[in-house]
Design a protein around this motif. Structure first.
Motif, short mmCIF file in Angstrom:
data_model
loop_
_atom_site.label_atom_id
_atom_site.label_comp_id
_atom_site.label_asym_id
_atom_site.label_seq_id
_atom_site.Cartn_x
_atom_site.Cartn_y
_atom_site.Cartn_z
N ALA A 1 0.83 -1.21 0.00
CA ALA A 1 0.00 0.00 0.00
C ALA A 1 0.86 1.26 0.00
O ALA A 1 0.60 2.20 -0.76
CB ALA A 1 -0.94 -0.01 1.21
N PHE A 2 1.90 1.28 0.83
CA PHE A 2 2.76 2.47 0.88
C PHE A 2 3.65 2.55 -0.35
O PHE A 2 3.88 3.64 -0.88
CB PHE A 2 3.60 2.47 2.17
CG PHE A 2 2.82 2.94 3.36
CD1 PHE A 2 2.64 4.29 3.60
CD2 PHE A 2 2.27 2.04 4.24
CE1 PHE A 2 1.91 4.74 4.69
CE2 PHE A 2 1.54 2.47 5.34
CZ PHE A 2 1.36 3.82 5.56
N TRP A 3 4.15 1.43 -0.82
CA TRP A 3 5.01 1.41 -2.00
C TRP A 3 4.25 1.93 -3.22
O TRP A 3 4.78 2.69 -4.03
CB TRP A 3 5.52 -0.01 -2.22
CG TRP A 3 6.39 -0.19 -3.43
CD1 TRP A 3 7.68 0.21 -3.58
CD2 TRP A 3 6.02 -0.84 -4.64
NE1 TRP A 3 8.15 -0.16 -4.82
CE2 TRP A 3 7.15 -0.80 -5.49
CE3 TRP A 3 4.86 -1.47 -5.11
CZ2 TRP A 3 7.15 -1.35 -6.77
CZ3 TRP A 3 4.86 -2.02 -6.38
CH2 TRP A 3 6.00 -1.96 -7.19
N ALA A 4 2.98 1.52 -3.35
CA ALA A 4 2.15 1.95 -4.48
C ALA A 4 1.93 3.46 -4.46
O ALA A 4 1.68 4.06 -5.51
CB ALA A 4 0.81 1.22 -4.46
N ARG A 5 2.04 4.06 -3.29
CA ARG A 5 1.87 5.52 -3.18
C ARG A 5 3.20 6.27 -3.25
O ARG A 5 3.24 7.47 -3.00
CB ARG A 5 1.15 5.85 -1.88
CG ARG A 5 -0.25 5.25 -1.85
CD ARG A 5 -1.00 5.77 -0.70
NE ARG A 5 -1.06 7.22 -0.86
CZ ARG A 5 -2.12 7.96 -0.65
NH1 ARG A 5 -3.23 7.39 -0.28
NH2 ARG A 5 -2.09 9.26 -0.80
N GLY A 6 4.28 5.53 -3.54
CA GLY A 6 5.58 6.17 -3.70
C GLY A 6 6.34 6.38 -2.40
O GLY A 6 7.32 7.11 -2.37
N TRP A 7 5.90 5.72 -1.33
CA TRP A 7 6.56 5.88 -0.03
C TRP A 7 7.95 5.29 -0.06
O TRP A 7 8.15 4.17 -0.53
CB TRP A 7 5.73 5.20 1.05
CG TRP A 7 6.33 5.32 2.41
CD1 TRP A 7 7.17 4.43 3.02
CD2 TRP A 7 6.15 6.37 3.34
NE1 TRP A 7 7.52 4.87 4.26
CE2 TRP A 7 6.90 6.07 4.48
CE3 TRP A 7 5.42 7.56 3.32
CZ2 TRP A 7 6.95 6.90 5.59
CZ3 TRP A 7 5.47 8.38 4.43
CH2 TRP A 7 6.21 8.06 5.54
N GLU A 8 8.91 6.02 0.46
CA GLU A 8 10.27 5.52 0.66
C GLU A 8 10.65 5.81 2.09
O GLU A 8 10.40 6.88 2.60
CB GLU A 8 11.24 6.19 -0.31
CG GLU A 8 11.00 5.80 -1.75
CD GLU A 8 12.04 6.38 -2.69
OE1 GLU A 8 13.17 6.62 -2.25
OE2 GLU A 8 11.69 6.60 -3.86
N GLY A 9 11.23 4.85 2.72
CA GLY A 9 11.62 5.00 4.11
C GLY A 9 11.03 3.87 4.94
O GLY A 9 10.50 2.90 4.42
N TRP A 10 11.14 4.02 6.24
CA TRP A 10 10.61 3.01 7.15
C TRP A 10 9.10 2.93 7.03
O TRP A 10 8.43 3.95 6.94
CB TRP A 10 10.98 3.34 8.60
CG TRP A 10 12.43 3.17 8.89
CD1 TRP A 10 13.38 4.15 8.92
CD2 TRP A 10 13.11 1.95 9.17
NE1 TRP A 10 14.61 3.61 9.19
CE2 TRP A 10 14.47 2.27 9.36
CE3 TRP A 10 12.69 0.63 9.27
CZ2 TRP A 10 15.42 1.29 9.66
CZ3 TRP A 10 13.65 -0.34 9.58
CH2 TRP A 10 14.99 0.00 9.77
N LEU A 11 8.56 1.72 7.01
CA LEU A 11 7.12 1.51 7.03
C LEU A 11 6.60 2.23 8.27
O LEU A 11 7.06 1.97 9.37
CB LEU A 11 6.81 0.01 7.09
CG LEU A 11 5.38 -0.42 6.89
CD1 LEU A 11 4.86 0.00 5.52
CD2 LEU A 11 5.28 -1.94 7.04
N PRO A 12 5.68 3.16 8.11
CA PRO A 12 5.28 4.01 9.23
C PRO A 12 4.69 3.23 10.41
O PRO A 12 3.98 2.25 10.23
CB PRO A 12 4.21 4.94 8.63
CG PRO A 12 4.44 4.89 7.18
CD PRO A 12 5.00 3.54 6.87
#
Length: 164
Positions: free
Chosen positions: A90-101
């Motif tokens: 879910a976070f990767w699909a939104r372009g999130w980079e870094g620690w999984l919140p």
């Protein structure tokens, strides 16, 4: 080597509650894999540990039908990483980079332990198989349910913020 993998490098030998120790080690390592290799890396690691888990359980339990030794925690690792895969995706699909919140890893851990211990529906049916594959499959179902519950909890938690 089989025993080392089955206990996930000794985590399954920790007492009390080796399944919880295996899950905790798995969530921390999975969280780091997600951080440094992203969703694709976690997916690849999950596939590898799932395959290894089936091989290890088949070999280790070949002459022990119906046995599910508590020190065998490679199944918890595979299930826990599946639970992490869904929020990671879910976070990767939104372009999130870094620690999984935070608290996604904690929620995945708690939901996985809940489904792994409670064994509802398909988790319990897989556990009741009494064979080496069942040792793995019940945790894979628990991981899927935990991942879905983690996503649902995240949506419910953040929904008021999305509409305001």
């Amino acid at each position: 080597m089989i025993r080392l993998l089955a206990t996930f490098f000794g985590l399954g030998l920790m007492r009390p509650a080796p399944g919880t120790w295996g899950s905790l080690g798995a969530v921390l390592l999975g969280w780091a894999i997600d951080r440094y290799a992203g969703f694709p890396g976690l997916l690849l690691a999950t596939c590898a540990v799932t395959w290894a888990g089936f091989v290890v359980c088949t070999q280790l339990l070949a002459d022990r039908p119906g046995d599910d030794p508590s020190e065998v925690v490679i199944d918890e690792v595979a299930g826990q990483w599946i639970a992490l895969l869904l929020p990671s995706l879910a976070f990767w699909a939104r372009g999130w980079e870094g620690w999984l919140p935070w608290p996604a890893p904690l929620a995945a851990f708690l939901f996985f332990r809940l489904f792994d211990i409670w064994k509802p529906w398909l988790v319990g049916r897989a556990d009741a198989r009494g064979d080496a594959a069942g040792v793995m499959i019940d945790d894979l179902w628990a991981g899927l349910f935990a991942g879905l519950a983690t996503l649902a909890a995240g949506v419910l938690w953040h929904a008021p913020h999305l509409w305001s």
